[in-house]
Design a protein around this motif. Sequence first.
Motif, PDB file in Angstrom:
ATOM      1  N   SER A 191       0.831  -1.203   0.000  1.00  0.00           N
ATOM      2  CA  SER A 191       0.000   0.000   0.000  1.00  0.00           C
ATOM      3  C   SER A 191       0.864   1.251   0.000  1.00  0.00           C
ATOM      4  N   ASN A 192       1.943   1.234   0.768  1.00  0.00           N
ATOM      5  CA  ASN A 192       2.850   2.375   0.829  1.00  0.00           C
ATOM      6  C   ASN A 192       3.529   2.610  -0.516  1.00  0.00           C
TER       7      ASN A 192
ATOM      8  N   ASN B 186       7.106  28.437   8.657  1.00  0.00           N
ATOM      9  CA  ASN B 186       7.223  27.830   7.328  1.00  0.00           C
ATOM     10  C   ASN B 186       7.400  26.330   7.493  1.00  0.00           C
ATOM     11  N   TRP B 187       6.705  25.544   6.677  1.00  0.00           N
ATOM     12  CA  TRP B 187       6.805  24.095   6.852  1.00  0.00           C
ATOM     13  C   TRP B 187       6.403  23.332   5.599  1.00  0.00           C
ATOM     14  N   PHE B 188       6.770  22.076   5.593  1.00  0.00           N
ATOM     15  CA  PHE B 188       6.283  21.131   4.580  1.00  0.00           C
ATOM     16  C   PHE B 188       6.214  19.764   5.245  1.00  0.00           C
ATOM     17  N   ALA B 189       5.491  18.847   4.645  1.00  0.00           N
ATOM     18  CA  ALA B 189       5.307  17.498   5.189  1.00  0.00           C
ATOM     19  C   ALA B 189       5.782  16.455   4.186  1.00  0.00           C
ATOM     20  N   VAL B 190       6.288  15.347   4.706  1.00  0.00           N
ATOM     21  CA  VAL B 190       6.735  14.212   3.897  1.00  0.00           C
ATOM     22  C   VAL B 190       6.085  12.952   4.456  1.00  0.00           C
ATOM     23  N   ASP B 191       5.441  12.164   3.602  1.00  0.00           N
ATOM     24  CA  ASP B 191       4.827  10.924   4.087  1.00  0.00           C
ATOM     25  C   ASP B 191       5.829   9.772   4.008  1.00  0.00           C
ATOM     26  N   PRO B 192       5.514   8.604   4.586  1.00  0.00           N
ATOM     27  CA  PRO B 192       6.476   7.492   4.603  1.00  0.00           C
ATOM     28  C   PRO B 192       6.865   6.980   3.216  1.00  0.00           C
ATOM     29  N   ALA B 193       6.028   7.264   2.206  1.00  0.00           N
ATOM     30  CA  ALA B 193       6.363   6.851   0.837  1.00  0.00           C
ATOM     31  C   ALA B 193       7.327   7.826   0.178  1.00  0.00           C
ATOM     32  N   GLY B 194       7.641   8.924   0.865  1.00  0.00           N
ATOM     33  CA  GLY B 194       8.580   9.902   0.319  1.00  0.00           C
ATOM     34  C   GLY B 194       7.930  11.019  -0.461  1.00  0.00           C
ATOM     35  N   ASN B 195       6.600  11.059  -0.505  1.00  0.00           N
ATOM     36  CA  ASN B 195       5.901  12.142  -1.202  1.00  0.00           C
ATOM     37  C   ASN B 195       5.992  13.426  -0.374  1.00  0.00           C
ATOM     38  N   ILE B 196       6.314  14.530  -1.029  1.00  0.00           N
ATOM     39  CA  ILE B 196       6.478  15.811  -0.344  1.00  0.00           C
ATOM     40  C   ILE B 196       5.286  16.713  -0.657  1.00  0.00           C
ATOM     41  N   GLU B 197       4.762  17.311   0.355  1.00  0.00           N
ATOM     42  CA  GLU B 197       3.589  18.165   0.219  1.00  0.00           C
ATOM     43  C   GLU B 197       3.808  19.225  -0.863  1.00  0.00           C
ATOM     44  N   LYS B 198       2.811  19.376  -1.742  1.00  0.00           N
ATOM     45  CA  LYS B 198       2.819  20.341  -2.848  1.00  0.00           C
ATOM     46  C   LYS B 198       3.969  20.099  -3.830  1.00  0.00           C
ATOM     47  N   ASN B 199       4.574  18.894  -3.747  1.00  0.00           N
ATOM     48  CA  ASN B 199       5.745  18.573  -4.587  1.00  0.00           C
ATOM     49  C   ASN B 199       6.873  19.576  -4.388  1.00  0.00           C
ATOM     50  N   TYR B 200       6.925  20.123  -3.211  1.00  0.00           N
ATOM     51  CA  TYR B 200       7.987  21.069  -2.847  1.00  0.00           C
ATOM     52  C   TYR B 200       9.332  20.351  -2.831  1.00  0.00           C
ATOM     53  N   ASN B 201      10.349  21.021  -3.353  1.00  0.00           N
ATOM     54  CA  ASN B 201      11.697  20.447  -3.373  1.00  0.00           C
ATOM     55  C   ASN B 201      12.586  21.254  -2.425  1.00  0.00           C
TER      56      ASN B 201
END
Length: 800
Positions: free
Chosen positions: A696-697, A768-783
Amino acid sequence: MRNKQNWMRKLLMAGAVTGLGLSVAAPGLSQPTAAIGQPNLPLPKQETVSIVQLEIPNDKAKEKLFELGIDLTHRIHEHDGKMEVDAVVTPSEIASLKLHGIQVKDTLITESQWNARTAEREAASQLQSTLTASEDTIKILRASHYTNQSDTFLYVEAKTSAGDTASTALTANWTENGVDKSATLNRFVDYGEYIYHYFEVPVTAVPSSVKITSNLGGTASSAITEWLGADKPGNTKKHYVTNFVDHYMTPAELYERAERLADEFPDLVEIIEMPNKTNGYRRVAQATVGATTNSAVVVSSKAWGHEGGNDISVEFKNPGTSNSPLNVAVEGKNISVNLATDADGKTSSTARQVVDALNSEAKSLVAAATYRGNAGTGVVVPANAKLSDNLNAPENVSREPMTVKAIRIGKHRDGSKPGVLGYAQEHAREWVTPLVTIETAERLLRNYAHDGETKQLVNNLDIFLIPSVNPDGANYSFYDFNMQRKNMTNHCAPTQSDPGYRTSWGVDLNRNHSIGSAFDGFVGASTTNCLSGTYAGPAENSEPEAKNLVWLANQFENINLAMNIHSYGGYFMWSPGAYDPNRTTLPRPSAGEEAFYWAASDNILNDIQDHRGTVILPSRTGPIPDVLYSAAGNSADYLWYEKGIYAWNFEVGADLWDKEANRWRAVGFQPAYEEGHEEAMEFANGLIGLLKVAYSNSKDKQPPSTKAVPGSGKFNGPVHVGFDTNEAATIYYTLDGNRPTFKSQKLQLSGTREPAETLKIEKTTTINWFAVDPAGNIEKNYNPLTNAKNFNSVTISIKD
């Protein structure tokens, strides 16, 4: 995530724990009883051990329990206002505990019960060897199709002459609309009697015939006829096969089963041979010659017992003349010691003198020592002994160093798929745990052809299963000493290396790793007492078995989830696994990482419950020190902190509720096989549950989304800002107006077993912040590695 940074370890090592060294007493053993200056005593007798449940009346008694170094199987629990704990004890320890008010409430397993279970295992193993020695014969009892209100089904019953063993698998093959189909049959056993194998699956077109093939080579074919009559089989649409283990298995059996699976499913399986061979199920041959502590001589062969040491004999003789000097004669493997005599013809050689003579004149064959560091001033009396390595396994059990093997399962085993690791039997006495891995492997392979969910897992994951990390210790547990926890490598000095200590040698492989270790001052292992049940070894990662796990994690960088399978008690745990003497743990996972541990646990524990309703209690679920104890140098901590692998720990064997006694009863390390089988089935469910989490991940391509609560605004006083997330995700944030990066602070937990922290804002601040899920996806595709500006931002304005 991948590199959970060596800096964590360096940071800890530079802190308050530096230089601390802990000493843990050997479970079930006192320190050497015959040290220099102590009185002359009879040699102690070897005692039997049992697992018992102790009742502890108060905190003072609990402190005494720890002081005595009793081998506890898990943490102390409070029950009906009293403290209880399971322990491995000898009769003398029980007597000592009673002096402090600690009573035996229940006995879980005795040595005689272990002997009975060993005999049961041997009988099952011999039956399997007999049945699988040659090609079996298959009879197809029934091959039918029927159509009910739901669908059209194919139903087949077949019987094999080797059906009395669960390792015999039958596969059906047929052609459906021009497409070749296959399915593995279920094995049906009732009250211990093998009845038949069967399967039932929906079909889109009725085939004309079916062929049944055994993994032992037998085959049979049958035409398919229509099922008539009122009593039709049910309409279960899901065909899923389980129950592939039927007895406790030795390392040789486990590896043989693995090799057979690789031969049978070459497109899905390969065997990985670990590079670090174990020390081997072997010991030098020994004898303690003498009756008292200051006159006994310990003689040990230079060669391993099976390589000639067991052929050595030693005799201490009175030469029969007065005023004779001490001398040693060696003839082949026979050593004769003519003891010195006085004017009356009585022997006068002391133990120390005999030891020195043997080490001078027979050093090519043996090494000698006084008993446990005694000065050896007692006079040696005539005696003789045959040296023995005291190993009881039959000759067909190899004494040579073993190659630890992993079963690698996957349609694409090239590192391109997410890797999942399951490994068992770091502790030798945990007999159920290897069955979990074998049952899981069999299910994945034998359901692959006909179960869509299984095919998804095997096609999209890279699965590594190690049935036995500790094969030497496992052999010793099966054949010699059932309570063996450690491996068989003896790192003790001569003062602790007489055969009376043979059940206490070895290294606890789950204390031998390099993160949060006892060598760095963490609690829960011993670096100084080689006889301790939690002896961490002479150095971090000193043991080949521990090195193998490190090698595997380094070799296959795609592994990102892992399960360390232990027993018993019904626990489900993760890092941190160790704390220092101030109870400061290794760094806690971030709030997002902890949320993923909990979310995955919910899925896995539900799958465990599905088998027979076993519930892993909330009080036994969570980070290791929160539900159990500190385990310095455990392997899961290494995988998490050093390799960035989400690593859980099963403790199979949850307590069973005794309705008549109105209490919980522990199952022990080696329950009767009927119970052991059920534990293997339910935790195989759980291990496959972990695979489903991994799958699932791997499909998760959707970035997380978060929201600050409250958001931007003007406030009259300090504000606590929290974050809502749509999934488990780690939040990286700054409070100084800078761009957030992977080096920014992570949102942490507000406390042990508490939710995520809130940020207390006391002056006007931009978050200022961003989030990363366990699958490595970064919020808003921020780099965060570039100058991108599409991170989240709120401004909290506080009036002056």
